[in-house]
Motif scaffolding. Structure first.
Motif, PDB file in Angstrom:
ATOM      1  N   ARG A   1       0.837  -1.206   0.000  1.00 19.57           N
ATOM      2  CA  ARG A   1       0.000   0.000   0.000  1.00 19.57           C
ATOM      3  C   ARG A   1       0.863   1.242   0.000  1.00 19.57           C
ATOM      4  O   ARG A   1       0.587   2.207  -0.700  1.00 19.57           O
TER       5      ARG A   1
ATOM      6  N   THR B   1       1.084   4.151  -2.962  1.00 22.96           N
ATOM      7  CA  THR B   1       0.879   5.575  -2.700  1.00 22.96           C
ATOM      8  C   THR B   1       2.019   6.398  -3.260  1.00 22.96           C
ATOM      9  O   THR B   1       1.825   7.440  -3.882  1.00 22.96           O
TER      10      THR B   1
ATOM     11  N   SER C   1      -8.114  -5.173   0.939  1.00 24.92           N
ATOM     12  CA  SER C   1      -8.252  -3.762   1.299  1.00 24.92           C
ATOM     13  C   SER C   1      -9.237  -3.047   0.377  1.00 24.92           C
ATOM     14  O   SER C   1      -8.953  -2.785  -0.785  1.00 24.92           O
TER      15      SER C   1
ATOM     16  N   ASP D   1      -7.778   0.409  -0.679  1.00 26.74           N
ATOM     17  CA  ASP D   1      -6.812   0.399  -1.778  1.00 26.74           C
ATOM     18  C   ASP D   1      -7.490   0.165  -3.125  1.00 26.74           C
ATOM     19  O   ASP D   1      -7.189   0.842  -4.116  1.00 26.74           O
TER      20      ASP D   1
ATOM     21  N   SER E   1      -7.944   3.204  -5.827  1.00 35.96           N
ATOM     22  CA  SER E   1      -7.243   3.027  -7.098  1.00 35.96           C
ATOM     23  C   SER E   1      -8.205   3.092  -8.277  1.00 35.96           C
ATOM     24  O   SER E   1      -7.888   3.675  -9.325  1.00 35.96           O
TER      25      SER E   1
ATOM     26  N   VAL F   1      -4.325  -5.674  -6.278  1.00 38.58           N
ATOM     27  CA  VAL F   1      -4.067  -5.253  -4.903  1.00 38.58           C
ATOM     28  C   VAL F   1      -3.802  -6.480  -4.038  1.00 38.58           C
ATOM     29  O   VAL F   1      -4.482  -7.501  -4.179  1.00 38.58           O
TER      30      VAL F   1
END
Length: 378
Positions: free
Chosen positions: A12, A16, A294, A297, A301, A338
């Protein structure tokens, strides 16, 4: 924090950083093109912040869609567009025909981009083509749709099945080879189901006795419960050593069937999605594990990909879609996968609580207070 959680957290943080770096590159590229007075092309936005994202989600039985995915996507689109962009949302409520109508309505309303979690990956292909013909990009969300989609964001679905299967093998230990298990697979119309099953079977075949397997139309807990009752009658309650359940809704139904059949000790049951009730069952020991994917995430995204696609920020878009997958109709689809985490009693603090998905108070209601205290949740 266990190693799986550490890897997910690291992924993660990496995502980012990559997204932020991509944003800087995108701005730099725009400046460089403008400075020499050339055609801005892909580097300059096709459209400003006043954009409309169409979001199509498949059902209400899966708690995450209404509670997390839609609100997160809506918030992120607003944030990325200075509160000028909006999300038009529709839920198919497990109806393929309804989802098709909703998709066509969004095309008619001329949304700028569609995010679709397809109930039936094959059936949705004609709607994806209509969007393409209308110049509307389509991003497959969570499930890989067929047709000319522009991108795909999901989790590593084969890994999901592997993680679930490994949990069963871990629970059975040295007794695995002589243990009978039941596999409660998902909806065969959902392309993720095949990936979950492939991952699970790759771990389980030859290591356990898969006594019964069932597919579950529309991921229906009622169908899963009925099939579990059949399995109990066929195999015998005391002979079922574990149940591979592809998601949490079905896991709850499987556990209900086991209880109603008189099970005093519930065998290990897997799940997926980290629904609140599933996390509570993990706390109490009724459910052995769930796969935490997640939501933050994935949904964040997806929103970033949608906005970047509409605004022509190709550098940022490419940074988000570093993977490639194939569907039955398309090759080399730009993709983001992810990471996933096996959630057990040992890492609840490091997963759903650390990510602010749930609070301790939400998990540790009166019915689960003693179980929470036993594993240090306060």
């Amino acid at each position: 924090m266990n190693s799986r959680t550490t890897r997910a957290a690291a992924a993660r943080r990496t995502a980012t950083v990559v997204a932020a770096f991509a944003g800087v590159l995108s701005l730099a590229a725009c400046g460089a093109v403008d400075a020499i007075g050339g055609d801005s092309g892909a580097a300059s936005p096709k459209k400003g912040d006043d954009i409309t994202v169409g979001l199509l989600l498949p059902d209400r039985d899966t708690a995450r869609f209404e509670k997390f995915d839609y609100p997160i996507i809506k918030k992120e689109v607003a944030s990325l567009t200075h509160n000028k962009g909006k999300v038009i949302y529709a839920n198919a409520e497990a109806s393929v025909a309804k989802q098709s109508r909703q998709f066509q309505e969004m095309v008619s309303e001329k949304v700028d981009v569609v995010l679709v979690d397809a109930l039936d990956a094959k059936a949705i292909a004609s709607d994806v083509q209509k969007a393409k013909d209308a110049g509307i990009p389509v991003i497959a969300y969570d499930r890989l749709a067929q047709g000319p989609i522009d991108a795909y964001v999901s989790h590593d679905n084969e890994l999901v099945g592997q993680v679930q299967a490994r949990a069963i093998l871990e629970a059975l230990g040295t007794k695995a080879a002589t243990s009978k298990i039941v596999m409660m697979n998902g909806d065969p119309a959902d392309p993720n189901t095949a990936k979950f099953k492939e991952g699970a079977l790759g771990e389980l075949e030859g290591k356990v006795d898969i006594a019964q397997q069932y597919d579950t139309a529309k991921w229906s807990p009622a169908v899963a419960k009925a099939n579990m009752k059949k399995a109990i009658q066929s195999i015998g309650l005391d002979n079922i050593a574990a149940v591979y359940s592809a998601n949490d809704g079905m896991a709850g139904a499987v556990i209900e069937a086991l209880k109603e059949a008189g099970a005093k000790n519930i065998p290990p049951v897997t799940g997926q999605d980290a629904n609140l009730d599933a996390v509570q069952r993990v706390v109490s020991g009724e459910q052995y594990m769930t796969v935490y994917k997640s939501f933050l995430d994935e949904a964040t995204s997806a929103a970033q990909m949608a906005v970047d696609k509409v605004q022509g920020r190709d550098i940022a878009f490419d940074a988000l879609t570093r993977d490639k997958v194939d569907s039955p109709t398309e090759k080399n689809i730009p993709t983001m996968l992810v990471p996933v985490v096996a959630l057990t009693r040992d890492n609840i603090k490091d997963t759903v609580i650390a990510d602010n998905v749930y609070t301790v108070q939400q998990i540790c209601t009166a019915a689960y207070a003693a179980d929470c205290a036993a594993i240090g949740l306060k």
